[in-house]
Scaffold this motif. Sequence first.
Motif, mmCIF file in Angstrom:
data_model
loop_
_atom_site.group_PDB
_atom_site.id
_atom_site.type_symbol
_atom_site.label_atom_id
_atom_site.label_comp_id
_atom_site.label_asym_id
_atom_site.label_seq_id
_atom_site.Cartn_x
_atom_site.Cartn_y
_atom_site.Cartn_z
ATOM 1 N N THR A 1 38.646 35.689 38.794
ATOM 2 C CA THR A 1 37.722 36.118 39.842
ATOM 3 C C THR A 1 36.271 36.035 39.379
ATOM 4 O O THR A 1 35.365 36.443 40.096
ATOM 5 C CB THR A 1 38.049 37.560 40.287
ATOM 6 O OG1 THR A 1 37.884 38.430 39.159
ATOM 7 C CG2 THR A 1 39.477 37.683 40.794
ATOM 8 N N GLU B 1 36.411 42.779 35.221
ATOM 9 C CA GLU B 1 36.020 43.562 36.389
ATOM 10 C C GLU B 1 36.760 44.882 36.484
ATOM 11 O O GLU B 1 37.869 44.971 36.968
ATOM 12 C CB GLU B 1 36.192 42.699 37.642
ATOM 13 C CG GLU B 1 35.111 41.634 37.646
ATOM 14 C CD GLU B 1 35.327 40.587 38.702
ATOM 15 O OE1 GLU B 1 35.099 40.914 39.869
ATOM 16 O OE2 GLU B 1 35.723 39.473 38.339
ATOM 17 N N SER C 1 37.664 38.606 45.504
ATOM 18 C CA SER C 1 38.410 38.829 44.264
ATOM 19 C C SER C 1 39.680 39.617 44.542
ATOM 20 O O SER C 1 40.725 39.362 43.946
ATOM 21 C CB SER C 1 37.576 39.644 43.277
ATOM 22 O OG SER C 1 36.430 38.932 42.927
ATOM 23 N N TYR C 2 39.574 40.571 45.468
ATOM 24 C CA TYR C 2 40.736 41.405 45.789
ATOM 25 C C TYR C 2 41.865 40.555 46.364
ATOM 26 O O TYR C 2 43.029 40.795 46.088
ATOM 27 C CB TYR C 2 40.335 42.532 46.760
ATOM 28 C CG TYR C 2 39.439 43.541 46.084
ATOM 29 C CD1 TYR C 2 39.977 44.713 45.531
ATOM 30 C CD2 TYR C 2 38.075 43.311 45.939
ATOM 31 C CE1 TYR C 2 39.166 45.627 44.880
ATOM 32 C CE2 TYR C 2 37.259 44.213 45.280
ATOM 33 C CZ TYR C 2 37.803 45.372 44.753
ATOM 34 O OH TYR C 2 37.008 46.258 44.080
ATOM 35 N N GLU C 3 41.490 39.550 47.157
ATOM 36 C CA GLU C 3 42.510 38.660 47.741
ATOM 37 C C GLU C 3 43.252 37.876 46.669
ATOM 38 O O GLU C 3 44.449 37.645 46.769
ATOM 39 C CB GLU C 3 41.864 37.652 48.694
ATOM 40 C CG GLU C 3 41.444 38.260 50.001
ATOM 41 C CD GLU C 3 40.810 37.222 50.923
ATOM 42 O OE1 GLU C 3 40.983 36.014 50.675
ATOM 43 O OE2 GLU C 3 40.140 37.651 51.871
ATOM 44 N N ASN D 1 44.039 52.232 45.063
ATOM 45 C CA ASN D 1 44.588 51.747 46.342
ATOM 46 C C ASN D 1 45.850 52.493 46.729
ATOM 47 O O ASN D 1 46.276 52.455 47.881
ATOM 48 C CB ASN D 1 44.868 50.234 46.300
ATOM 49 C CG ASN D 1 45.939 49.850 45.305
ATOM 50 O OD1 ASN D 1 46.178 50.566 44.344
ATOM 51 N ND2 ASN D 1 46.582 48.722 45.510
ATOM 52 N N VAL E 1 43.712 38.802 43.552
ATOM 53 C CA VAL E 1 44.635 39.695 42.835
ATOM 54 C C VAL E 1 45.831 40.037 43.729
ATOM 55 O O VAL E 1 46.969 40.081 43.254
ATOM 56 C CB VAL E 1 43.930 40.964 42.312
ATOM 57 C CG1 VAL E 1 44.903 41.816 41.499
ATOM 58 C CG2 VAL E 1 42.728 40.592 41.455
ATOM 59 N N ASP E 2 45.579 40.230 45.029
ATOM 60 C CA ASP E 2 46.697 40.473 45.963
ATOM 61 C C ASP E 2 47.702 39.328 45.901
ATOM 62 O O ASP E 2 48.910 39.549 45.904
ATOM 63 C CB ASP E 2 46.175 40.569 47.406
ATOM 64 C CG ASP E 2 45.782 41.994 47.767
ATOM 65 O OD1 ASP E 2 46.385 42.937 47.216
ATOM 66 O OD2 ASP E 2 44.871 42.151 48.606
ATOM 67 N N TYR F 1 41.117 49.665 41.001
ATOM 68 C CA TYR F 1 41.659 49.611 42.353
ATOM 69 C C TYR F 1 43.173 49.337 42.330
ATOM 70 O O TYR F 1 43.952 50.023 42.979
ATOM 71 C CB TYR F 1 40.938 48.528 43.163
ATOM 72 C CG TYR F 1 41.464 48.347 44.564
ATOM 73 C CD1 TYR F 1 41.095 49.231 45.580
ATOM 74 C CD2 TYR F 1 42.338 47.310 44.862
ATOM 75 C CE1 TYR F 1 41.598 49.070 46.865
ATOM 76 C CE2 TYR F 1 42.845 47.152 46.148
ATOM 77 C CZ TYR F 1 42.465 48.026 47.143
ATOM 78 O OH TYR F 1 42.965 47.878 48.404
ATOM 79 N N PHE F 2 43.581 48.325 41.566
ATOM 80 C CA PHE F 2 44.994 47.937 41.578
ATOM 81 C C PHE F 2 45.847 48.778 40.635
ATOM 82 O O PHE F 2 47.015 49.013 40.910
ATOM 83 C CB PHE F 2 45.145 46.449 41.229
ATOM 84 C CG PHE F 2 44.721 45.546 42.355
ATOM 85 C CD1 PHE F 2 45.594 45.282 43.400
ATOM 86 C CD2 PHE F 2 43.458 44.978 42.391
ATOM 87 C CE1 PHE F 2 45.217 44.461 44.453
ATOM 88 C CE2 PHE F 2 43.067 44.156 43.438
ATOM 89 C CZ PHE F 2 43.944 43.902 44.480
ATOM 90 N N ASP G 1 36.222 47.406 38.329
ATOM 91 C CA ASP G 1 36.503 47.895 39.688
ATOM 92 C C ASP G 1 37.865 47.411 40.174
ATOM 93 O O ASP G 1 38.618 48.166 40.774
ATOM 94 C CB ASP G 1 35.439 47.394 40.683
ATOM 95 C CG ASP G 1 34.123 48.105 40.469
ATOM 96 O OD1 ASP G 1 34.122 49.103 39.720
ATOM 97 O OD2 ASP G 1 33.113 47.663 41.048
ATOM 98 N N LEU G 2 38.151 46.136 39.887
ATOM 99 C CA LEU G 2 39.436 45.561 40.297
ATOM 100 C C LEU G 2 40.590 46.279 39.612
ATOM 101 O O LEU G 2 41.589 46.615 40.249
ATOM 102 C CB LEU G 2 39.508 44.088 39.870
ATOM 103 C CG LEU G 2 38.986 42.993 40.759
ATOM 104 C CD1 LEU G 2 39.289 41.649 40.116
ATOM 105 C CD2 LEU G 2 39.622 43.050 42.137
#
Length: 229
Positions: A165, A196, A173-175, A225, A177-178, A202-203, A198-199
């Motif tokens: 990302t 990152e 970036s979230y997409e 999340n 990782v999703d 989040y995950f 934040d990522l």
Amino acid sequence: MVEFKNVSVTYSSGVDALNHVNLKINDGDFAFVVGSSGAGKSTLIKLILKEIDATDGDVMVNGFNLTKLRRRKIPALRRTIGVVFQDFRLIPTMTVYENVAFVLRVIDAPAKYIRSRVPYVISLVGLQEKAKSYPTELSGGEQQRVALARALVNDPQLIIADEPTGNIDPALSYEIVDLLKSINECGTTVLMVTHEHDLVRYFGGRIININKGNIAFDEVIGGSNTDEG
Ligand code: ADP
């Protein structure tokens, strides 16, 4: 499966990049690898791909003992691994379809298999509408999805995503990782190197933190999340 047993790497310059690292990543795991610049993350990835050899210790990857692996067997090892890089590394003169098909062509896969497998993998990453586009006609996030399709097309046991990302819009970036998470849910082991925080927050999930060549932290944390409320 990836296993490091007491692995050290000292470069010819004398730098100790990894010190007695023990690590096990089981089939089906998803792990983030984090750590500051110079911590040893790339060295870890290069060992898994056998781009370099350990100075000491043993590295096992998908049933291959890399300490003993003959040079002519390296391609067989690498075929069990799909790699995604920060800079996508797509071939600019080829369409999305051709970029993905190329991976199978170089290993002489049957044409019939290529014709069914390539569109399937392109649809997995949500790019069926872009199969005829060239990389320059795509956004960074879309280019990274092509790179992911290319890494997946040969049905590897392990995906290594090295700062995937790093060159794309943070929101996208979230997409990515999703997408890696959904690939993982289908059984592929995923190792993702990232800066990152934040990522990662989040995950959540397994976080392997490397610091000055040592594993400073290797634990599973809850992601924001999945927080209640
Ligand atoms: P990261 O990927 O976490 O930024 P690296 O694995 O690239 O860290 O680097 C770990 C250490 O090894 C650093 O001190 C780096 O300068 C050194 N290093 C990396 N590659 C080489 C090399 N080819 N020759 C000598 N030293 C290297």
